[in-house]
Design an enzyme around this catalytic site. Structure first.
Site, PDB file in Angstrom:
ATOM      1  N   ARG A 179      -5.977  -0.356   1.289  1.00 45.76           N
ATOM      2  CA  ARG A 179      -7.053  -0.387   2.288  1.00 45.76           C
ATOM      3  C   ARG A 179      -7.496   1.021   2.700  1.00 45.76           C
ATOM      4  NH1 ARG A 179      -6.326  -4.601   6.499  1.00 45.76           N
ATOM      5  NH2 ARG A 179      -4.227  -3.777   6.361  1.00 45.76           N
ATOM      6  N   ASP A 226       0.799  -1.237   0.000  1.00 40.99           N
ATOM      7  CA  ASP A 226       0.000   0.000   0.000  1.00 40.99           C
ATOM      8  C   ASP A 226       0.833   1.290   0.000  1.00 40.99           C
ATOM      9  OD1 ASP A 226      -2.140  -1.678   0.106  1.00 40.99           O
ATOM     10  OD2 ASP A 226      -2.761  -1.170   2.138  1.00 40.99           O
TER      11      ASP A 226
HETATM   12  O1  F6P Z   1      -2.508  -4.017   3.292  1.00 42.01           O
HETATM   13  C1  F6P Z   1      -2.337  -4.704   2.106  1.00 42.01           C
HETATM   14  C2  F6P Z   1      -3.662  -5.105   1.515  1.00 42.01           C
HETATM   15  O2  F6P Z   1      -3.407  -5.810   0.311  1.00 42.01           O
HETATM   16  C3  F6P Z   1      -4.635  -3.953   1.255  1.00 42.01           C
HETATM   17  O3  F6P Z   1      -4.339  -3.247   0.088  1.00 42.01           O
HETATM   18  C4  F6P Z   1      -5.945  -4.692   1.218  1.00 42.01           C
HETATM   19  O4  F6P Z   1      -7.014  -3.857   1.582  1.00 42.01           O
HETATM   20  C5  F6P Z   1      -5.750  -5.757   2.255  1.00 42.01           C
HETATM   21  O5  F6P Z   1      -4.360  -5.964   2.380  1.00 42.01           O
HETATM   22  C6  F6P Z   1      -6.447  -7.055   1.925  1.00 42.01           C
HETATM   23  O6  F6P Z   1      -6.215  -7.940   2.964  1.00 42.01           O
HETATM   24  P1  F6P Z   1      -6.633  -9.477   2.951  1.00 42.01           P
HETATM   25  O7  F6P Z   1      -5.700 -10.204   2.035  1.00 42.01           O
HETATM   26  O8  F6P Z   1      -6.498  -9.911   4.371  1.00 42.01           O
HETATM   27  O9  F6P Z   1      -8.040  -9.539   2.437  1.00 42.01           O
END
Ligand code: F6P
Length: 325
Positions: free
Chosen positions: A175, A131
Site C-alpha cells: 500500500r 507489506d
Molecule cells: O496491507 C496489506 C495489503 O495487502 C496491501 O498491500 C494492499 O494495499 C492492501 O492490503 C489491500 O487491502 P484490501 O484487501 O482491503 O483491498
C-alpha cells in the site's frame, strides 16, 4: 507477580500467511503459563460487537500450515471513533479480558496505540502484514510467503513473455511500500523496478529500457501498487506511446499474494513472536510490538513501529541496475 489472567488475541487489517501460526503460538503459550485466552473475531470490529470465543489447545490444532486467519479480520472505521473504542473496552471488561495481543500492521498498531493511551489495558502487537513496512522487525509475518508467491507467478509470466518476445509490467501489492516489488524484482530478474520510496519517474524507466540489451527477448518491469508514476496500466500506456514496437502486456497479481500456506520462515517467525508476546505481557510490557531484529526478539513502541520511513537498501537497487544488463 502479573495480574493478567485472561489474554484476548485478535487479527486485524489485511490478512497475512502465518497469522494462524501466530494465533496458535499465543494460545498455546498462554495455556503453558496457566492463563485463559479468548479469541476476538474480526479484529476491532468484533471487539466492539463482543464476538469473543474461548480458546483451548485444541482450538488451534492443525492451523499452523493454513493461510488466512481462523479468527477472521476486518478494517474497522468504528474503532477510529472514541465511541467505538468505549464500546470495545466495555466488551473486554464484560468478558474479563485484561490484556491483548493484536496481530496486524500499521492500522492495527495505530488503533492499539490510541486504545492503550485511553484505557488501562496492556497491549502487545505482533507484526502481521505482507507489506513488511514496519520498523522494529527485520521481517513481518506473511512477507516471506508473499514474495515467494510473487516469484512463482513472475517465473510463469517470464515463460510466456520469452515465447512471445513481450514486455510485461507486473504490479504487486504494497500500500505504501515497495519492499515486495524490490525483493521479487531482484529474484525474478526484472529489468526495472518502480517503487514509491525512490521517487522514480517514467523517464528513468525509459532510460533503463534503452540501456538494456536490445536483443533481449522478454522484459519484466516490477511496479509497486503505491508507485507514484501510476499503476501498471498507466505505466504500460506510457511505454506503449514511447515504444510502439514493444509488445507490452500488464499483469496485476492482486490478492493471490495474501493467500496460501505460510512458508517455513513465516511459521517460525510467527511462533517466536507469539511466544514472546505472552511472555512480554507477563513481564510488564505494554504498547509495544514484538519483532525479530538480527535474530533477537525486540520490543518497539507502537509509535516507532508505524513510522513510514522504511529505508530502502541502496545496494539492492544497485543490484537491479547491474544485473539487468
Ligand atoms: O496491507 C496489506 C495489503 O495487502 C496491501 O498491500 C494492499 O494495499 C492492501 O492490503 C489491500 O487491502 P484490501 O484487501 O482491503 O483491498
Amino acid at each position: 507477580m502479573s495480574q493478567i489472567k485472561n489474554i484476548g488475541v485478535f487479527t486485524s487489517g489485511g490478512d497475512a500467511p502465518g497469522m494462524n501460526a501466530a494465533i496458535r503460538a499465543v494460545v498455546r503459550t498462554a495455556i503453558y503459563y496457566e492463563l485463559n485466552v479468548t479469541g476476538i473475531r474480526r479484529g476491532y470490529e468484533g471487539m466492539i460487537n463482543g464476538e469473543m470465543v474461548p480458546m483451548d489447545r485444541k482450538s488451534v490444532s492443525n492451523i499452523i500450515q493454513r493461510g488466512g486467519t481462523i479468527l477472521k479480520t476486518a478494517r474497522s472505521d468504528q474503532f477510529k471513533t472514541p465511541e467505538g473504542r468505549k464500546l470495545a473496552y466495555g466488551q473486554l471488561k464484560k468478558h474479563n479480558i485484561d490484556a491483548l495481543v493484536g496481530i496486524g500492521g500499521d492500522g492495527t498498531f495505530t488503533g492499539a496505540k490510541i486504545f492503550g493511551q485511553e484505557y488501562d489495558i496492556p497491549i502487545v502487537g505482533l507484526p502481521g502484514t505482507i507489506d513488511n513496512d514496519l520498523q522494529g522487525t527485520d521481517f513481518t509475518i506473511g512477507y516471506d510467503t508473499a514474495i515467494n508467491t510473487v516469484i512463482d507467478a513472475v517465473d510463469k509470466i517470464r515463460d510466456t513473455a520469452e515465447s512471445h518476445d513481450r514486455l510485461f509490467i507486473v504490479e504487486v501489492m504494497g500500500r505504501d511500500s515497495g519492499l515486495i516489488a524490490l525483493r521479487t524484482g531482484i529474484a525474478a530478474g526484472a529489468e526495472a523496478i518502480l517503487i514509491p520510496e525512490t521517487k522514480t519517474n517514467i523517464n528513468a524507466l525509459f532510460d533503463r529500457l534503452e540501456r538494456g540489451r536490445k536483443d533481449k527477448s522478454s522484459k519484466i518491469v516490477m511496479v509497486a501498487e503505491a508507485e507514484e508514476a501510476g499503476g501498471a496500466f498507466e505505466i504500460a500506456q506510457q511505454v506503449k506511446d514511447k515504444y510502439p514496437n514493444y509488445d507490452t502486456r500488464v499483469s496485476i497479481l492482486g490478492h493471490i499474494q495474501r493467500g496460501g500456506r505460510p512458508s517455513c520462515m513465516d511459521r517460525v517467525l510467527a511462533s517466536r513472536v507469539g511466544v514472546a508476546a505472552v511472555e512480554a505481557l507477563l513481564g510488564g510490557h505494554r504498547n509495544e510490538m514484538v519483532g525479530v531484529v538480527h535474530n533477537e526478539i525486540t520490543y518497539t513502541p507502537f509509535d516507532s513501529a508505524i513510522k513510514h520511513n522504511t529505508d530502502i537498501n541502496p545496494n539492492l537497487l544497485k543490484i537491479v541496475e547491474i544485473l539487468s544488463l
